[in-house]
Write an enzyme that holds these catalytic residues in place. Structure first.
Site, PDB file in Angstrom:
ATOM      1  N   CYS A 184      49.377  43.495  40.721  1.00 14.63           N
ATOM      2  CA  CYS A 184      49.807  41.827  40.560  1.00 14.63           C
ATOM      3  C   CYS A 184      51.020  41.446  40.922  1.00 14.63           C
ATOM      4  CB  CYS A 184      50.256  42.449  39.370  1.00 14.63           C
ATOM      5  SG  CYS A 184      51.430  43.954  39.477  1.00 14.63           S
ATOM      6  N   HIS A 219      55.714  45.153  35.943  1.00 15.02           N
ATOM      7  CA  HIS A 219      54.639  44.196  35.731  1.00 15.02           C
ATOM      8  C   HIS A 219      55.454  43.196  36.343  1.00 15.02           C
ATOM      9  CE1 HIS A 219      51.006  41.248  35.509  1.00 15.02           C
ATOM     10  NE2 HIS A 219      51.362  41.348  34.153  1.00 15.02           N
ATOM     11  N   SER A 236      46.492  41.526  35.828  1.00 14.09           N
ATOM     12  CA  SER A 236      46.604  42.049  34.960  1.00 14.09           C
ATOM     13  C   SER A 236      45.457  42.393  34.069  1.00 14.09           C
ATOM     14  CB  SER A 236      47.869  41.135  33.320  1.00 14.09           C
ATOM     15  OG  SER A 236      47.713  42.583  32.514  1.00 14.09           O
TER      16      SER A 236
END
Length: 377
Positions: A184, A219, A236
């Site tokens: 990510c 994330h 993702s």
């Protein structure tokens, strides 16, 4: 459980041909290393493994200390560049043997296979002059998705958040050349690079910290703002935790969309970090401001969170009018922009920027070594 890792196939690529194999539920593609008469003793073995039965996390290194363990699952960062050196290469396979249910057997099966078909390499998107912003962002997201998520447990590109923007853009160029699976944080840097040719699209980092079953997960995506609407680019394992089309009226609406997605995986969103707009100048020596606002979502009411997000939106608008540090090459032609900038695309002019109503204090921090792109700490 939605927490299991995705079952898509993976591909790897560089300047050399790529091959793919599927063994007992393990999808992988690789270039077999071989001896060479040149100074390079071996070629990089590019591998991506979807680990069945292994619960994986979206990992975003935590600041410059780089949290290399997320949700209890460690991961390795390739710090030696490409092609991967022998030490990192063997370390990657040892790591796979530790975390995969089949242990060393899975590595032996994959490394012992020689007959592998070639697979295609995704092409960097190009845009027609009449393409809309939404169409361009969708094309960029397709390219990022086509690179596919890296499930090896080894991050191939080292991203230091304190490096100047020009150094991070060099890494993004390397990503387009190698076409390797990414995580990510790498997708955020690549998204910045691919949108440098879109001066009407502002970009900012948007990171999340969640909690599930006693473990923490991190994330990050690249927030975008254009035409009064917010959206996001990224990658993702979960389809609803990356791309968001630019259709959200407020930053609060965009964040709520991610919040609902996390709830679908029984994750509790505990913290959100939002950065400032990133310069469109690929030669800029300024650093990305990753966390201008740090919000403890689980401690704020809905109204309090909305007010904080409105405040941050105002701060980002003021950031547009502030002057960025000069590029390292003083005699660079004024019309030089991103390598992907269309010749007819105008650069942002100072006269078009909104005036700043407050002077932001100068931040003290590690100075950037422009020549070597190294940050001394």
């Amino acid at each position: 459980m939605p927490m299991s890792c995705c079952g898509t196939s993976f591909h790897h690529g560089s300047s050399s041909p790529r091959r793919i194999i599927q063994i007992s539920g393990i999808r992988t593609c690789l270039n077999q290393p071989c001896a060479s008469s040149s100074s390079v003793g071996f070629r990089m073995l590019q591998t991506a493994v979807s680990l069945e039965g292994v619960e994986e996390r979206d990992e975003e290194p935590e600041d410059e200390g780089e949290d290399l363990r997320d949700g209890g699952i460690p991961f390795i960062i390739n710090r030696g560049g490409l092609p991967v050196n022998q030490e990192t290469w063997e370390q990657m396979w040892r790591h796979v043997a530790r975390i995969h249910p089949d242990g060393e057997k899975v590595g032996k099966r994959i490394r012992g296979t020689s007959e592998l078909p070639k697979i295609s390499i995704p092409s960097v998107p190009t845009f027609q002059p009449n393409a809309s912003i939404a169409q361009r962002l969708e094309a960029i997201q397709r390219y990022i998705r086509d690179l596919q998520y890296n499930h090896t447990g080894t991050q191939f590109f080292e991203i230091k958040k304190t490096r100047p923007l020009t150094a991070l853009m060099d890494i993004a160029k390397e990503m387009t050349r190698e076409s390797l699976p990414i995580k990510c944080l790498e997708a955020v840097i690549l998204g910045i690079y691919l949108t440098n040719s879109m001066p009407t699209v502002e970009r900012f980092p948007l990171s999340f910290k969640t909690q599930f079953s006693g473990s923490h997960f991190r994330h990050i995506v690249l927030g975008v703002h254009s035409g009064g609407r917010f959206g996001a680019l990224g990658i993702s394992r979960r389809e609803d935790l990356m791309f968001k089309p630019p259709e959200y009226k407020t930053l609060s609406d965009l964040l709520q969309e991610f919040h609902v997605a996390y709830q679908g995986y029984w994750h509790t969103l505990s913290k959100v970090k939002i950065g400032h707009y990133v310069s469109h100048d690929p030669h800029s020596v300024e650093q990305i401001e990753w966390k201008h606002s740090v919000l403890d979502v689980d401690k704020l009411s809905r109204e309090q969170l909305k007010k904080e997000l409105e405040r941050h939106t105002r701060d980002m608008r003021l950031k547009i009018g502030k002057t960025a540090p000069p590029s390292p090459t003083k005699d660079r032609r004024k019309d030089v922009g991103s390598p992907l900038r269309n010749p007819g695309s105008p650069m942002r002019k100072n006269s078009d920027r909104r005036p700043s109503v407050e002077k932001k204090p100068v931040q003290t921090g590690p100075a950037a070594d422009v020549n070597g792109y190294q940050i001394r700490v």
